[in-house]
Design an enzyme around this catalytic site. Structure first.
Site, mmCIF file in Angstrom:
data_model
loop_
_atom_site.group_PDB
_atom_site.id
_atom_site.type_symbol
_atom_site.label_atom_id
_atom_site.label_comp_id
_atom_site.label_asym_id
_atom_site.label_seq_id
_atom_site.Cartn_x
_atom_site.Cartn_y
_atom_site.Cartn_z
ATOM 1 N N THR A 196 0.829 -1.201 0.000
ATOM 2 C CA THR A 196 0.000 0.000 0.000
ATOM 3 C C THR A 196 0.863 1.249 0.000
ATOM 4 O OG1 THR A 196 -1.730 1.224 1.172
ATOM 5 C CG2 THR A 196 -0.207 -0.037 2.522
ATOM 6 N N ARG A 197 0.328 2.292 -0.639
ATOM 7 C CA ARG A 197 0.954 3.620 -0.596
ATOM 8 C C ARG A 197 -0.103 4.667 -0.265
ATOM 9 N NH1 ARG A 197 -0.602 3.812 -6.208
ATOM 10 N NH2 ARG A 197 -1.067 6.033 -6.404
ATOM 11 N N HIS A 201 -8.607 2.108 4.361
ATOM 12 C CA HIS A 201 -9.988 2.313 4.775
ATOM 13 C C HIS A 201 -10.616 0.965 5.122
ATOM 14 C CE1 HIS A 201 -9.536 6.484 3.796
ATOM 15 N NE2 HIS A 201 -9.211 6.204 2.547
ATOM 16 N N HIS A 204 -10.118 -1.969 2.716
ATOM 17 C CA HIS A 204 -8.791 -2.597 2.727
ATOM 18 C C HIS A 204 -8.638 -3.489 3.959
ATOM 19 C CE1 HIS A 204 -8.328 1.390 0.691
ATOM 20 N NE2 HIS A 204 -7.884 0.599 -0.265
ATOM 21 N N ARG A 291 -6.727 -3.756 -8.250
ATOM 22 C CA ARG A 291 -7.121 -3.199 -9.546
ATOM 23 C C ARG A 291 -6.205 -2.018 -9.865
ATOM 24 N NH1 ARG A 291 -10.676 0.605 -11.669
ATOM 25 N NH2 ARG A 291 -11.972 -0.105 -13.409
ATOM 26 N N GLY A 403 3.947 29.387 -21.623
ATOM 27 C CA GLY A 403 3.630 29.911 -22.947
ATOM 28 C C GLY A 403 4.832 30.634 -23.514
ATOM 29 N N LEU A 404 4.754 30.987 -24.775
ATOM 30 C CA LEU A 404 5.859 31.651 -25.456
ATOM 31 C C LEU A 404 6.188 32.994 -24.815
ATOM 32 C CD1 LEU A 404 4.775 31.005 -29.152
ATOM 33 C CD2 LEU A 404 6.690 29.910 -27.969
ATOM 34 N N GLY A 408 1.715 36.784 -22.740
ATOM 35 C CA GLY A 408 0.812 37.429 -21.786
ATOM 36 C C GLY A 408 0.886 36.871 -20.386
ATOM 37 N N LYS A 409 1.895 36.067 -20.097
ATOM 38 C CA LYS A 409 2.021 35.453 -18.772
ATOM 39 C C LYS A 409 2.189 36.511 -17.677
ATOM 40 C CE LYS A 409 5.632 33.018 -19.886
ATOM 41 N NZ LYS A 409 5.782 33.515 -21.289
ATOM 42 N N SER A 410 3.159 37.392 -17.871
ATOM 43 C CA SER A 410 3.462 38.384 -16.831
ATOM 44 C C SER A 410 2.320 39.373 -16.638
ATOM 45 C CB SER A 410 4.750 39.127 -17.183
ATOM 46 O OG SER A 410 5.849 38.232 -17.187
#
Length: 575
Positions: A196-197, A201, A204, A291, A403-404, A408-410
């Site tokens: 298990t990781r 519950h 289980h 599963r 994006g390039l 418009g990121k900033s």
């Protein structure tokens, strides 16, 4: 009760590479003068399992003959079934001559082992991804990780001086030999292991108890506490829940809890075989396979990397050769009117069924600060999870603009910051240009340097988010694999926003003239490696948000992001 006669280790004997006494003292004295390399957390986990026999019959990191055959046939050079490569990569510039010794050290420069360099060979990340994991899609966590590994693999005889030192849950950390000794004392020849990781519950719990009863043997709850899937619940929280369950709801005479320092590959069916080998080395001859066992989720097209029952089918095919019998994880459901769990196929016609998905656990309960119902999980587990996972509006998050240059990121970041401050949410900003001035000063624009820059941004963003802070990152980040690594560092609350702006528009906005310089450099035969001109930009395939950087204002785009944050519960709705 007589001692149990457990299954033999895989390959016949349990490997032990830990040196002691005079040999250790001599090695310690010699190691200080040896060339050394730092190894990664994954390497550390692998080295521990090689050293203590968890990966028996491996006695070292794989050499080329083993590596090549494992990739193509899932077999070591001698024909032994082994599903996945276990390798150690290194920078060739840091290596001594073949035949000489090399010290392997932790990130803190603590000495772990000494390897006599016997082989140095080149490997191909794309070929390994395709053969071992069945995909070269960077959304697979191993594929994105391997893109940053070193150029060559090394192998040779190992002598381990110090196993990794742990300070947490020390009474639950056992070597395979120690686990076998404890299982022998329980007196059952049959042992079923549960991998298990995730938090356990009631389903289980019911499944593991049924499995132990079915094989008339002992149960080892064996959670992974090394590297797991990005976004998983941290092992400190998980182990607290495991302890509460085993201490209060399992029969201690037949059940043990032990922690496994495994670095998972999320390799689905092949990983199930590896898990079975590891459990055989710990003394288990039965293994529960669920599963979509060890599945990494969906690929970039939205389809699962592996089929839901691929792991069970592969285990069935090889269980006789592995010597470990599979116990399939049958889907259980809860009948509230009868207060019991039954297999899905045995639900009476017309019966009321209760179930909660993993998404509902996160979004409908933990994100809202609600306790999970007792029929679904034990009160102790529910309380621990609620303590560790505050409501979403109190959690950190990362908004990652990509994006390039000129997309418009900033501009969008500037407006978005103001809108979030208005809501009372303090924001850290990691802008690409500013980061290059301070955090990444000295880096160029080669692919390697660009990746390093983005990984640094991802690391800092992750630290902010894990401390419940909010951060906006605005960097071109042109490569999918590196963005995937940044997502892994941040975890679940990573919001990728693609600024979809045509390169022609970006060029028109370019007040610095960078695009023009890049195009002239192309004409002059001296390409600059400029994104969008002579270096590719890999568009996100499934970003959380796509914004049009042309035809919409920065404010309109920022308000789209705010609406998304509201809908996901990261910020409250404005009155």
């Amino acid at each position: 009760m007589a001692k149990a006669n457990l299954i033999t280790p895989y390959g016949g004997k349990l490997v032990n590479l830990v040196v002691e006494g005079k040999e250790r003292e001599e090695l310690l004295a010699r190691a200080g003068k040896l060339p050394s390399i730092k190894i990664t957390m994954r390497n550390m986990c692998d080295l521990e399992l090689i050293a203590t026999g968890g990966f028996s019959p491996l006695t070292t990191f794989m050499g080329k003959a083993d590596y090549d055959r494992v990739l193509k046939e899932m077999r070591l050079a001698d024909g032994t079934l082994f599903p996945l490569p276990i390798t150690l990569t290194a920078d060739p510039k840091e290596l001594p001559t073949v035949g000489e010794e090399l010290a392997l050290r932790s990130a803190n420069f603590d000495l772990i082992a000494v390897i006599t360099l016997e082989e140095v060979y080149h490997w191909d990340a794309e070929a390994e991804a395709a053969h071992a994991y069945g995909s070269t899609d960077s959304k697979h966590p191993m594929v994105s990780e391997m893109a940053r590994w070193n150029k060559v693999c090394i192998s040779g005889p190992l002598k381990v001086v110090n196993l990794p030192k742990y300070y947490d849950f020390v009474n639950l950390r056992h070597t395979p030999a120690q686990v076998r000794a404890m299982l022998e004392e329980m007196g059952h020849d049959n042992v079923v292991a549960f991998q298990t990781r995730n938090p356990l519950h009631r389903i289980h719990e019911e499944l593991t108890k049924r499995a132990a009863a079915e094989v008339k043997g002992s149960l080892i709850v064996h959670p992974v506490v090394g590297m797991t899937k990005p976004g998983d619940v941290d092992h400190y929280t998980r182990v607290r829940t495991y302890k509460a369950l085993v201490d209060n709801y399992y029969d201690k005479k037949d059940t043990m809890l032990s922690l496994l320092p495994l670095a998972m590959r999320m390799a689905g069916p092949k990983e199930a075989l590896l898990h079975a080998i590891i459990r055989r080395n710990h003394g288990a001859n039965h293994f529960i396979v669920g599963r979509d066992h060890a599945g990494p989720g969906n690929d970039s097209s939205g389809k699962p990397f592996y089929g839901p029952y691929d792991a069970q089918e592969l285990m069935t095919k090889y269980e006789s050769e592995l010597g470990v019998k599979m116990v399939p994880f049958e889907m259980l459901v809860y009948l509230p009117d009868e207060a019991r769990y039954v297999e899905e196929k045995d639900v009476p016609k017309g019966a009321k069924v209760a179930n909660i998905s993993g998404t509902q656990v996160r979004d409908d309960y933990l994100a809202k600060g609600k306790l999970l119902p007792e029929w679904f999980t034990r009160p102790e587990t529910a309380e621990i999870l609620r303590e560790m996972y505050p409501p979403r509006h109190k959690q950190g998050f990362c908004i990652w603009f990509t994006g390039l240059s000129g997309s418009g990121k900033s501009a969008t970041t500037e407006v978005l910051t103001t809108l979030l401050l208005e809501r009372g949410r303090e924001i850290a900003i990691l802008d690409g240009d500013v980061v290059r001035t301070h955090l990444s000063k000295g880096l160029g624009f080669s692919k390697e340097d660009r990746d390093t820059n983005i990984i640094r941004i991802g690391f800092v963003a992750g630290e902010i988010v894990h401390a419940s802070g909010a951060v906006i990152c605005a960097a071109i980040s042109p490569y999918r694999a590196t963005r995937a690594e940044a997502r892994k560092m941040v975890g679940e609350n990573f919001i990728e926003i693609y600024m979809d702006t045509p390169v022609e528009v970006c060029e028109q906005r370019d007040v610095k003239g960078l695009y023009a310089k890049a195009r002239q450099a192309m004409v002059d035969g001296k390409p600059m490696g400029f994104t969008g001109v002579d270096d590719p930009y890999e568009q996100p395939i499934e970003p959380e948000i796509t914004l049009q950087g042309f035809g919409a204002s920065a404010e309109e785009n920022a308000r789209i992001v705010v609406a998304y944050l509201e809908a996901q519960g990261y910020i409250g709705k404005q009155a």
